[in-house]
Motif scaffolding. Structure first.
Motif, short mmCIF file in Angstrom:
data_model
loop_
_atom_site.label_atom_id
_atom_site.label_comp_id
_atom_site.label_asym_id
_atom_site.label_seq_id
_atom_site.Cartn_x
_atom_site.Cartn_y
_atom_site.Cartn_z
N VAL A 1 43.27 36.66 31.13
CA VAL A 1 42.20 36.85 32.12
C VAL A 1 42.58 38.02 33.01
CG1 VAL A 1 40.87 35.78 33.96
CG2 VAL A 1 41.72 34.39 32.07
N ALA A 2 41.72 39.03 33.03
CA ALA A 2 41.99 40.24 33.82
C ALA A 2 40.87 40.47 34.83
CB ALA A 2 42.12 41.46 32.90
N ASP A 3 41.24 40.92 36.01
CA ASP A 3 40.29 41.25 37.07
C ASP A 3 39.75 42.64 36.81
OD1 ASP A 3 38.94 41.88 39.38
OD2 ASP A 3 40.60 41.48 40.74
N ALA A 4 38.44 42.73 36.55
CA ALA A 4 37.83 44.02 36.23
C ALA A 4 37.93 45.01 37.38
CB ALA A 4 36.36 43.82 35.84
N THR A 5 38.07 44.50 38.61
CA THR A 5 38.13 45.40 39.77
C THR A 5 39.54 45.93 40.00
OG1 THR A 5 38.57 43.61 41.34
CG2 THR A 5 36.26 44.10 40.87
N ASN A 6 40.51 45.42 39.23
CA ASN A 6 41.91 45.85 39.41
C ASN A 6 42.58 45.94 38.04
OD1 ASN A 6 44.35 46.52 40.58
ND2 ASN A 6 44.20 44.94 42.16
N LEU B 1 51.59 38.64 19.63
CA LEU B 1 50.68 37.50 19.55
C LEU B 1 49.23 37.98 19.52
CD1 LEU B 1 52.40 35.23 22.23
CD2 LEU B 1 52.40 34.83 19.78
N PRO B 2 48.34 37.27 18.81
CA PRO B 2 46.91 37.61 18.87
C PRO B 2 46.39 37.45 20.29
CG PRO B 2 47.36 36.06 17.09
CD PRO B 2 48.60 36.13 17.91
N VAL B 3 45.60 38.40 20.75
CA VAL B 3 45.18 38.42 22.15
C VAL B 3 43.68 38.67 22.27
CG1 VAL B 3 45.34 39.74 24.31
CG2 VAL B 3 47.41 39.19 23.05
N ILE B 4 43.06 38.01 23.23
CA ILE B 4 41.70 38.34 23.68
C ILE B 4 41.77 38.60 25.17
CG2 ILE B 4 39.38 37.43 24.10
CD1 ILE B 4 39.60 35.83 21.57
N ILE B 5 41.09 39.64 25.63
CA ILE B 5 41.02 39.91 27.07
C ILE B 5 39.67 39.43 27.59
CG2 ILE B 5 40.95 41.68 28.87
CD1 ILE B 5 42.81 43.35 27.19
N ALA B 6 39.72 38.49 28.55
CA ALA B 6 38.51 38.06 29.26
C ALA B 6 38.43 38.90 30.53
CB ALA B 6 38.58 36.58 29.58
N LEU B 7 37.53 39.88 30.52
CA LEU B 7 37.42 40.81 31.65
C LEU B 7 36.51 40.20 32.70
CD1 LEU B 7 38.63 43.53 32.33
CD2 LEU B 7 36.60 44.63 31.40
N ASN B 8 37.14 39.51 33.65
CA ASN B 8 36.40 38.73 34.65
C ASN B 8 35.98 39.59 35.84
OD1 ASN B 8 35.26 36.44 35.73
ND2 ASN B 8 37.16 35.67 36.60
N MET B 9 35.05 39.05 36.63
CA MET B 9 34.54 39.67 37.86
C MET B 9 33.81 40.99 37.57
SD MET B 9 37.72 38.93 40.45
CE MET B 9 38.68 37.44 40.31
N MET B 10 33.10 41.02 36.46
CA MET B 10 32.32 42.21 36.13
C MET B 10 31.20 42.45 37.14
SD MET B 10 33.49 43.87 33.56
CE MET B 10 32.08 44.88 33.09
N ASP B 11 30.70 41.37 37.73
CA ASP B 11 29.66 41.53 38.76
C ASP B 11 30.19 42.25 39.98
OD1 ASP B 11 31.33 39.30 39.06
OD2 ASP B 11 29.86 38.22 40.29
N LEU B 12 31.45 41.96 40.36
CA LEU B 12 32.04 42.64 41.51
C LEU B 12 32.38 44.09 41.19
CD1 LEU B 12 34.49 39.86 42.80
CD2 LEU B 12 32.17 40.38 43.58
N ALA B 13 32.76 44.34 39.93
CA ALA B 13 33.04 45.71 39.52
C ALA B 13 31.79 46.57 39.63
CB ALA B 13 33.58 45.73 38.09
#
Length: 704
Positions: free
Chosen positions: A94-99, A115-127
């Motif tokens: 889980v990554a903060d899209a604003t940072n 390891l297999p990875v997926i990035i959940a780019l959170n807080m896109m609304d704030l970005a």
């Protein structure tokens, strides 16, 4: 494809990891400990559209795989050890899209573990509000992993995230982000050969962390130590070189995939609000007003549901006595178990409200500001700013709060924090406070809106925090240490609370309170009922014979005789003998022998006090008159003087005792477990008992 997938949820603190965990799992969660350590292990379960079961392990929040605390050490152990019971098939970062720059550092480290990875780019609304433009497809292509844009607080992108999880289970491992072997080539190869490792970054991390990694054997640790000397390995220089290489990689990617609007941005709303909420004067005033509103609401909003719960339990007791056959088993069920449980269950509305308010304060970002403000005060009394987190958490429960002190690196600061955290009024004290306040504080309003009962409750909580700070200041001069502490904290932006998360928090907290307290209450109530229903030798027979005299039968009605017999039997029971034995010591505090019994039984857990009172007054009371525990206590009279037992003086004296006394075996156990030395819980128990007795004595003598 596997029928069941284990997913590790990883991310920096304040990135919305818990929100995503709750969104994916709902109420299908359980909490335990990671094997061999006391770090919380939160697991949730979910299902994909194709029927695949998901086991989601929420790992502790961390900025890097280089740990600063015991919690953060767990992250590398789980991800690097394939024999670990929590080792994942897939890592959801889980990554903060604003940072993004800071958040992608952790991604590059985990990616290099292979390891297999997926990035959940959170807080896109704030970005978007911050005038950021992120090329999601370009970012995913450059990183060679799925990147899913989401706004977890608004439940946007959760279904797309599930689809990405389903797809990624078929995907191959992504490429390394940097060439880690150039950092310490000889050592990495040597450790890889020694431990039979195929991943060079795992070998490099082991070179840094081998002393704290529990899956390594002693011979392996000795061998690695020798290899580091042989290759002249310098951990700090190696970390610096790695970090520079990673940020060069991140900067190149962000340069092509993230754009900022060139127009100068006005000061954002969070900063404007912080001018007032974190002000050195107005910040504390606002905090006190918020506490005032919370405790006013706890009394005002919980009154009706509490009345309903009391009514239901009184009805059950009436039906039990009416339809169940007379005898010891019926009395045990109704006067023991049912009465004890009613004393706890009736406070569910207040417990739920307290946790709901705490959850809202945390969710909006305000609790972080309280921590920031209190840091100034903490430093003046010799504590680390990180001590504020356990102290604030102590409002809910001291056990997890004491466990959270592992993030405090300074030994002295951590010990003092552990020693004073139980002074902060926890949720277990709330039933005692509200019960006693409802007995002696009039239910009326001042100035039309200030509820005196709510004001009294708030005063107890504020007093507990001030007491913790004062004791910390005293211990600052007693416990010596030359190491200085530090406090680093990121303030999240203000947000609207996530009401589904608040609801889940309320449900989980109430469930934990009822199940944990309920087990103790039932056990104590059964033992207490037996002690209160039976006595030594033939004393009960003599009491029966005494009231069988014709003179007494003509003087009193049958119900009055039954009540007198029950009262005298209780006084001569095993419980009565126990209470009478400590009555001389507690009489100067305004307590009688019945309260003495409650003080003893509630050493198991504070909330047992209410259940004990309910059981004692059920055994002692009129079986034909069903009343709630509050009604029974309000009508209780001193057998010698005929005056009420629970006066303003005795009730506030009792509140003082419970405010300061260490009456929680679970807390003492966790203090011993965290300090690894029996002297600390013994010192803590002793100083809190002396403090409780002194405060209680002073209050009673002043008010009587």
């Amino acid at each position: 494809m596997k029928d069941k997938l284990r997913i590790a949820l990883v991310g920096n603190p304040n990135t919305g990891k818990s929100t995503i965990f709750n969104a994916l799992t709902g109420l299908n969660q359980k909490v335990g400990n990671f094997p061999g350590v006391t770090v919380d292990k939160k697991i949730g379960f979910s299902k994909l559209a194709d029927g695949t079961s998901l086991e989601i392990v929420d790992l502790p929040g961390t900025y890097s795989l280089y740990p600063k605390s015991a919690d953060e050490t767990i992250v590398f152990e789980v991800l690097s050890d394939r024999n670990n019971t929590s080792h994942p098939d897939l890592v959801l970062i889980v990554a903060d899209a604003t940072n993004l720059k800071r958040n992608l550092l952790l991604y590059t480290q985990i990616a290099d573990l292979g390891l297999p990875v997926i990035i959940a780019l959170n807080m896109m609304d704030l970005a978007a509000k911050g005038n950021m433009e992120i090329d999601i497809d370009g970012l995913a292509k450059r990183l060679n992993v799925p990147v899913v844009p989401i706004a977890a607080r608004k439940s946007q992108g959760i279904e797309e995230l599930k689809k990405a999880i389903q797809y990624q289970t078929h995907a191959s491992f992504q490429n390394p982000t940097i060439d880690v072997e150039v950092i310490a080539p000889g050592l990495i190869r040597a450790i890889s050969d020694e431990l039979n490792l195929s991943n060079p970054y795992v070998a490099l991390q082991i070179a840094h962390q081998y002393k704290n990694i529990r899956y390594l054997t002693k011979p392996q640790i000795s061998k690695i130590e020798g290899l580091e000397k042989q290759y002249h390995f310098h951990s700090q220089k190696s970390q610096a070189a790695e970090t520079i290489a990673r940020y060069n990689f991140i900067n190149d990617i962000l340069l092509d995939t993230v754009k900022y609007n060139s127009v100068a941005l006005e000061e954002n709303i969070s900063n404007k609000i912080d001018h007032y909420l974190t002000h050195k004067i107005w910040g504390f005033v606002i905090f006190i007003l918020i506490l005032f509103a919370i405790f006013q609401s706890i009394f005002a909003w919980s009154e009706y549901p509490m009345y309903l719960i009391e009514t239901v339990f009184v009805w059950f007791a009436e039906m039990g006595h009416r339809f169940l056959p007379e005898g010891a088993l019926t009395n045990l069920l109704i006067d023991g178990v049912l009465a004890g449980l009613s004393g706890v269950m009736v406070f569910i509305p207040q417990i739920a409200l307290l946790f709901a308010f705490i959850s809202v304060l945390e969710d909006t970002g305000y609790m972080s500001r309280v921590t920031f403000m209190m840091d100034r005060l903490m430093r003046k009394v010799g504590l680390n700013g990180k001590s504020v987190v356990p102290l604030i958490g102590g409002l809910a429960c001291a056990v997890p709060s004491i466990m959270s002190t592992r993030t405090i690196e300074n030994w002295k600061d951590r010990i003092i924090t552990i020693m004073v955290t139980p002074l902060v009024s926890c949720s277990a004290r709330l039933p005692i406070y509200t019960l006693l306040i409802s007995l002696v504080v009039p239910k009326k309003y001042v100035l039309g809106f200030i509820n005196l009962q709510g004001l009294a409750l708030m005063s107890l909580y504020v007093m507990s925090i001030m007491a913790a700070i004062l004791v910390a200041w005293v211990m600052k001069g007693i416990i010596r240490s030359k190491i200085k502490g530090y406090f680093i904290m990121e303030l999240p932006v203000y947000r609207m609370p996530r009401w589904n998360n608040v609801g889940i928090t309320m449900f989980e907290s109430v469930k934990t309170f009822v199940t944990q307290a309920g087990k103790v209450i039932i056990a104590v109530s059964i033992v207490l009922w037996v002690l209160a229903s039976y006595g030594p030798s033939n004393k009960f027979e003599k009491i029966e014979q005494k009231y069988d005299a014709p003179g007494l039968k003509s003087q009193y009605s049958k119900s009055e005789i039954d009540r007198l017999i029950a009262s005298e039997k209780l006084e001569n029971s095993y419980a009565g003998v126990l209470g009478k034995s400590i009555e001389p010591a507690i009489k100067p505090l305004g307590f009688d022998w019945k309260i003495g019994i409650a003080l003893i039984t509630s050493f198991a857990a504070r909330e047992v006090f209410v259940g004990t009172m309910a059981t004692l007054y059920s055994v002692d009371g009129d079986a034909t008159k069903m009343e709630s525990v509050r009604e029974k206590m309000a009508g209780a009279k001193n057998s010698s003087t005929g005056l009420p037992i629970f006066t303003v003086a005795s009730a506030f004296s009792l509140m003082m005792f419970y405010a300061f006394a260490m009456q929680c075996m679970s807390t003492m156990a966790v203090v011993y477990r965290e300090t690894k030395n029996i002297k600390w819980p013994l010192i803590q128990f002793t100083y809190m008992l002396v403090l409780a007795y002194t405060a209680s004595f002073i209050v009673y003598q002043l008010l009587k």
